[in-house]
Design a protein around this motif. Sequence first.
Motif, PDB file in Angstrom:
ATOM      1  N   ASN A   1       0.782  -1.217   0.000  1.00 18.91           N
ATOM      2  CA  ASN A   1       0.000   0.000   0.000  1.00 18.91           C
ATOM      3  C   ASN A   1       0.828   1.289   0.000  1.00 18.91           C
ATOM      4  O   ASN A   1       0.550   2.220   0.738  1.00 18.91           O
ATOM      5  CB  ASN A   1      -0.961  -0.015   1.196  1.00 18.91           C
ATOM      6  CG  ASN A   1      -2.178   0.832   0.900  1.00 18.91           C
ATOM      7  OD1 ASN A   1      -2.585   0.928  -0.259  1.00 18.91           O
ATOM      8  ND2 ASN A   1      -2.730   1.463   1.917  1.00 18.91           N
ATOM      9  N   VAL A   2       1.900   1.320  -0.771  1.00 23.67           N
ATOM     10  CA  VAL A   2       2.693   2.543  -0.930  1.00 23.67           C
ATOM     11  C   VAL A   2       2.151   3.287  -2.150  1.00 23.67           C
ATOM     12  O   VAL A   2       1.849   2.660  -3.165  1.00 23.67           O
ATOM     13  CB  VAL A   2       4.175   2.206  -1.179  1.00 23.67           C
ATOM     14  CG1 VAL A   2       4.975   3.471  -1.450  1.00 23.67           C
ATOM     15  CG2 VAL A   2       4.744   1.456  -0.005  1.00 23.67           C
ATOM     16  N   THR A   3       2.052   4.603  -2.041  1.00 23.48           N
ATOM     17  CA  THR A   3       1.636   5.402  -3.189  1.00 23.48           C
ATOM     18  C   THR A   3       2.572   5.104  -4.357  1.00 23.48           C
ATOM     19  O   THR A   3       3.786   5.255  -4.226  1.00 23.48           O
ATOM     20  CB  THR A   3       1.714   6.905  -2.850  1.00 23.48           C
ATOM     21  OG1 THR A   3       1.035   7.117  -1.630  1.00 23.48           O
ATOM     22  CG2 THR A   3       1.120   7.741  -3.958  1.00 23.48           C
ATOM     23  N   SER A   4       2.012   4.665  -5.476  1.00 26.84           N
ATOM     24  CA  SER A   4       2.868   4.204  -6.563  1.00 26.84           C
ATOM     25  C   SER A   4       2.458   4.797  -7.902  1.00 26.84           C
ATOM     26  O   SER A   4       1.257   4.978  -8.160  1.00 26.84           O
ATOM     27  CB  SER A   4       2.818   2.680  -6.683  1.00 26.84           C
ATOM     28  OG  SER A   4       3.097   2.075  -5.446  1.00 26.84           O
ATOM     29  N   ILE A   5       3.459   5.100  -8.718  1.00 26.87           N
ATOM     30  CA  ILE A   5       3.188   5.571 -10.074  1.00 26.87           C
ATOM     31  C   ILE A   5       4.036   4.731 -11.022  1.00 26.87           C
ATOM     32  O   ILE A   5       5.226   4.532 -10.764  1.00 26.87           O
ATOM     33  CB  ILE A   5       3.574   7.050 -10.248  1.00 26.87           C
ATOM     34  CG1 ILE A   5       2.852   7.924  -9.214  1.00 26.87           C
ATOM     35  CG2 ILE A   5       3.242   7.523 -11.662  1.00 26.87           C
ATOM     36  CD1 ILE A   5       3.203   9.388  -9.302  1.00 26.87           C
ATOM     37  N   PHE A   6       3.435   4.222 -12.071  1.00 28.98           N
ATOM     38  CA  PHE A   6       4.266   3.550 -13.072  1.00 28.98           C
ATOM     39  C   PHE A   6       3.998   4.103 -14.461  1.00 28.98           C
ATOM     40  O   PHE A   6       2.905   4.584 -14.756  1.00 28.98           O
ATOM     41  CB  PHE A   6       4.125   2.029 -13.006  1.00 28.98           C
ATOM     42  CG  PHE A   6       2.803   1.482 -13.493  1.00 28.98           C
ATOM     43  CD1 PHE A   6       1.704   1.432 -12.667  1.00 28.98           C
ATOM     44  CD2 PHE A   6       2.687   0.997 -14.792  1.00 28.98           C
ATOM     45  CE1 PHE A   6       0.507   0.906 -13.102  1.00 28.98           C
ATOM     46  CE2 PHE A   6       1.486   0.464 -15.241  1.00 28.98           C
ATOM     47  CZ  PHE A   6       0.384   0.425 -14.396  1.00 28.98           C
ATOM     48  N   VAL A   7       5.027   4.044 -15.284  1.00 30.17           N
ATOM     49  CA  VAL A   7       4.971   4.567 -16.635  1.00 30.17           C
ATOM     50  C   VAL A   7       4.797   3.405 -17.589  1.00 30.17           C
ATOM     51  O   VAL A   7       5.438   2.366 -17.419  1.00 30.17           O
ATOM     52  CB  VAL A   7       6.279   5.313 -16.949  1.00 30.17           C
ATOM     53  CG1 VAL A   7       6.530   5.363 -18.438  1.00 30.17           C
ATOM     54  CG2 VAL A   7       6.252   6.713 -16.377  1.00 30.17           C
ATOM     55  N   THR A   8       3.921   3.559 -18.556  1.00 30.56           N
ATOM     56  CA  THR A   8       3.795   2.505 -19.563  1.00 30.56           C
ATOM     57  C   THR A   8       3.286   3.089 -20.872  1.00 30.56           C
ATOM     58  O   THR A   8       2.670   4.149 -20.879  1.00 30.56           O
ATOM     59  CB  THR A   8       2.848   1.386 -19.078  1.00 30.56           C
ATOM     60  OG1 THR A   8       2.754   0.394 -20.094  1.00 30.56           O
ATOM     61  CG2 THR A   8       1.455   1.930 -18.793  1.00 30.56           C
ATOM     62  N   HIS A   9       3.603   2.409 -21.962  1.00 29.04           N
ATOM     63  CA  HIS A   9       3.031   2.827 -23.236  1.00 29.04           C
ATOM     64  C   HIS A   9       1.986   1.806 -23.679  1.00 29.04           C
ATOM     65  O   HIS A   9       1.409   1.897 -24.741  1.00 29.04           O
ATOM     66  CB  HIS A   9       4.117   2.971 -24.295  1.00 29.04           C
ATOM     67  CG  HIS A   9       4.801   1.681 -24.598  1.00 29.04           C
ATOM     68  ND1 HIS A   9       5.917   1.252 -23.898  1.00 29.04           N
ATOM     69  CD2 HIS A   9       4.530   0.713 -25.480  1.00 29.04           C
ATOM     70  CE1 HIS A   9       6.284   0.084 -24.351  1.00 29.04           C
ATOM     71  NE2 HIS A   9       5.473  -0.283 -25.308  1.00 29.04           N
ATOM     72  N   ASP A  10       1.752   0.802 -22.777  1.00 31.64           N
ATOM     73  CA  ASP A  10       0.871  -0.306 -23.111  1.00 31.64           C
ATOM     74  C   ASP A  10      -0.462  -0.086 -22.397  1.00 31.64           C
ATOM     75  O   ASP A  10      -0.560  -0.194 -21.183  1.00 31.64           O
ATOM     76  CB  ASP A  10       1.550  -1.606 -22.641  1.00 31.64           C
ATOM     77  CG  ASP A  10       0.696  -2.821 -22.943  1.00 31.64           C
ATOM     78  OD1 ASP A  10      -0.517  -2.663 -23.161  1.00 31.64           O
ATOM     79  OD2 ASP A  10       1.258  -3.934 -22.935  1.00 31.64           O
ATOM     80  N   GLN A  11      -1.522   0.226 -23.166  1.00 34.06           N
ATOM     81  CA  GLN A  11      -2.813   0.570 -22.563  1.00 34.06           C
ATOM     82  C   GLN A  11      -3.387  -0.587 -21.748  1.00 34.06           C
ATOM     83  O   GLN A  11      -3.947  -0.382 -20.678  1.00 34.06           O
ATOM     84  CB  GLN A  11      -3.798   0.979 -23.644  1.00 34.06           C
ATOM     85  CG  GLN A  11      -3.729   0.094 -24.856  1.00 34.06           C
ATOM     86  CD  GLN A  11      -5.023   0.117 -25.636  1.00 34.06           C
ATOM     87  OE1 GLN A  11      -6.093   0.112 -25.073  1.00 34.06           O
ATOM     88  NE2 GLN A  11      -4.900   0.162 -26.947  1.00 34.06           N
TER      89      GLN A  11
END
Lengths: 261, 344, 301
Positions: free
Chosen positions: B187-197
Motif C-alpha cells: 500500500n505505498v503510493t505508486s506511479i508507473f509509466v507505460t506505453h501499453d494501454q
Amino acid sequence: MGLTLSWLSVIILIPLAGLFLRSLELSPEQFWAILSSRRTLNALRVSFGLGFAAACVNLVMGSIIVWALVRYRFPGRRLFDAIVDVPFALPTAVAGVALTALFAEKGWLGAPLAALGIKVAFTPLGIFVAMIFIGIPFVVRTVQPVLQDLDPEIEEAAGSLGASRWQTVTRVILPSLAPALLTGLALAFARAVGEYGSVIFIAGNLPNVSEIAPLLIVIRLSEFRYADATAIAVIMLVVSFVIIFAVNRLQRWARSRIPKH
Amino acid sequence: MTIEVKNLVKKFGIFAALDGVDLKVDNGELVALLGPSGSGKTTLLRIIAGLDWPDSGEVSFNGEDALAQGARERHVGFVFQHYALFRHMTVFENVAFGLRVQPRAVRKDEAAIRARVKELLDLVQLDWLADRYPSQLSGGQRQRIALARALAIEPRILLLDEPFGALDAKVRKELRRWLRSLHHEINVTSIFVTHDQEEALEVANRVVVMDKGRIEQVGSPEDVYESPASAFVHGFIGESIELPVQVESGVIRLGDRPLALAADGLAPGASRLFVRRHDMLVGPSGSGAFEGAVRQVRNFGPVQRAEVALLGGETIEIDAPRDKELRAGDIVSLNPRRYRIFAG
Amino acid sequence: MQIAEAVPLSPAAAKARAHAAAARDSLRTEPKAVRIVIITLAVLFLTVFVVLPLVVVFAQAVSRGVLAYLAALAEPEALAAIKLTLLVAAISVGLNLVFGLVAAWAIAKFEFTGKTFLITLIDLPFSVSPVISGLVFVLLFGAQGYFGGWLRDHDIQILFAVPGIALATTFVTFPFVARALIPLMQEQGTQEEEAAISLGASGLQTFFRVTLPNIKWGVLYGVLLCNARAMGEFGAVSVVSGHIRGETNTMPLLVEILYNEYQFVAAFAIASLLAMLALITLVAKTVLERHLDEGQDISDH
C-alpha cells in the motif's frame, strides 16, 4: 588449418621451445646457483619491484586520466586522449634518450628536481619514471571503454537509494571497473618487467642497484654466458605466462558478470 | 503520501517534454502514466524522483516542497526500465545496498539488515536467489529484485519506469497481476509509466493519459475507456473506428452523405467521429446510420471481424458477434451504439 | 492552481531549492573543486610523462640549428640505418600480413580444439621482454646454438646480419595484424561467406571478394601498428644485430650508439625521425579507428 598451426609454431613455438630446451641442459643446482647469485636476484628485484610499483602508480593515475577523459569536458581533451598512446607508438630507444635528457641534472625537469635534492636520472628512481612512462596506455586503454559503456542508470539507482556520491563511486562504479583495472595493472606490470629500451638509458645500470633483469641478460650474452642468460629469461618468461593467464581469467570473469539482454 | 504536481514545465532545447502538467495522486493510489513515446511520462516520473529537474512548476509530497530536496533525501523508490542492478553484487547485496549506505547514525546493524533483506526477498518470492548474481537471473527475476531493492529503503513513494517493458509477453502478464497484489499488500503510493494501454487499464486504480507533454485525461480505467475526453484518448485507448465527418447546421455528413445521428451541441466544421469496433451494430440494409458492403470476414475468438466499405468512401473494420452471419458481398447497415465526435 | 503559481517563493524556500538543484548534479558528477583537481592531475601527469619527453626529442635535435640537424641526417651511417630499417620493416610487415590474415581467418571462422591456446600463443610476443625475443634467436642460430654449426658449415649468416634482424622483428610484431583482425572477423561471422559459397564462389573467390573487402580497414590498422613497432623495435634487434656500423644498425640502434658517444644532436636527429613516425602513426590510427567504428555502426543497424 594445419598450415596456420605450423607457421605459428615455426615463428613462435620453436624459438621458445629452444629457450626451454636450453634451460633443461642446466642441472637444477646450476639453475639455482645462477638465480640465487646476488647480482641476478638484485636485477630481478629491481625489475619486478619497480615494475610493480610503477604499475600501481599507473593504476591510480590511469584511473584519474580515464575519469577526466570520459566524464569531463575540458579544452584539449581530445588531444590528451590521443597523446595517451604515445608511449605505445614511440620507439623505446627514443623514449629512453628523451626521458634521460629530460631528467638529467641539466634537463628541463632534472634541474629543478636537483635543486630540491632529488636525483632521478641514473638512479633507481629513473627506472621507476621510465616504467611509469611505458605503462600509462595499458591502464587507460583497458579501463576507458568500460567506463564509457557503464550504464548511467546504476549511478542514478545508487543515488535514489540514498548513497552519497562518494559511496556511489567507491561501492558501485569502482567495483564495476575492477576487472578492467586489474587487467590494466597486470598488463602494465608485465610490460614494465620486460622493458629494456626506455629504461637502460636513464637507469645508470649499476650492478645490484640500478641494473634491470633484461639488461643482465644482454650483459651475460655479451660475456657468452648463455646459461646465465637462459636461466634469467626462463624465469621472466614463466612470470609472463602466469600474468597472461591471469589476464585471460580476469577477462572471462568480467564477461560472465555482464548481463545478457 | 500524496503527491501534487503543479504547472510543471520541462524543455530539452526547443522540445517541450512537459508543457504545463498538473496532477494530484492520493495516498495509497496505484497510478499509471500512459502515453506514446515522447509524451513526457518518463520525464514526469524522473522529476518526481529527483533524477531530473523542471524548468518551472511545483512538486510537493504531503504539501511539502519536494523540489527543495535532492533525490537522496526524497526517499523515493525508483525501479528503472532496465533494472540498473549492480552486477558485481549478489542479489542479497543489491537489496541490502540502500540499507548499507545510510548514515551511520541511522544505519541498522548487520542482523537487522539481514532480516530486512530476507523479508523483502520473501515478499518478491525470490529468497532462494539471494546468492546469485544479476547476470544469472531471468528478466522477470531481475525485475522483482529491482523492486525489492527499491522497497528496502521503505520509500514514501514507489516509481516504476516501464516496469514490464523489457519482458516477454507471458512473463509480463504474470508480473502485472503480481504487482497489483503486491501494491495491495504494501500500500505505498505508486506511479508507473507505460506505453501499453492494456497494462495501464489492468493494473492501475487511476490512469493518466499523456500526449506531447500534456495530460489529456485522468480517470479510472473505466472512465478513460468508456468516456474518452479527447480524440487522442479515444484513438489511443481501445481499438476505434475513426471517420472524418463534417458538421453543418445540425447535420453530420460523411462525404456527401448525411448520417442519421444526433448533432446536438456540436460545433460546425470538420470533425472526427469515433466508434468502438464492437459498438458498431449490424442490421439489414436501410435500417441504420451507415450503409456499406462487406468485403471480407475473418472469424477468430469470440468475434468475427468484418471489413466494410461504407457509402461515402471509407473502409472500416468492425467486430460483430459470432452468431450474426456475415458474408463477403452482403450489403448491410451499421448503427453505432455509442459514438463520440470531436472537433478538428 | 493559478493561485499557487502567483505566490512567490520565500527566500528560505528559494535557497533550499537552489541547494537541492545542485544536489541533482551530484547524482552523476562531482563537486566543481573535485573536477578541477582531477582534470589538473590528469593533464599535469600526461604533460610531464608524455608531452615533455616528446618535445625534448625535437628540441634537442635542433639545439645546434637546423643545418646541424640536416647534416646529421645526411651522414652515410644515418642513411644506411634508415635504409636497413625500411627493409626490415617491409619484410616483417609482409610476413605478418600473411600470417596474421591466415591466423585470424582460422580463429574467427572455424572451431577447433586448441583455439584458446592458439590465441594465447599469438599474444605471447606482446608480453615477453623484447630482450628474451632476441635471446631465443641467439640460442637457435648463434655460434653455440642449435642450428649454429649447420649454418656455419653452409656459410649462412643469420645472426648479426639482416636475416636475424628481420626474424626477430617479425617475431616481436607478430600479434599486431592478427589481433586487429580476430575481433573484426568474429563479429562479422560466417554468414556472408556461406552465402557466397552457396552462390557457387570458390574458397579463394570468397576470400578476395567477400572477406577481404569487409576487413580492409582492420588490415590497414594492423599493418600500421605492425610497421610502427617494426621500425622502432630496439631490445630484440639489439640482441641479434651485433651492432656493425653501417651494416646491421637500424635507426633505434644508431640512436643508442650516437647517444653513448655523446653525439647528442645526431642521436636526437635520428630519434626525431622515429618520433615523427610515431606521431604520424597515431594520427593515421585515429582516422582508421573512426572508419572502423563507422563500419560497426552500419552493421549494427
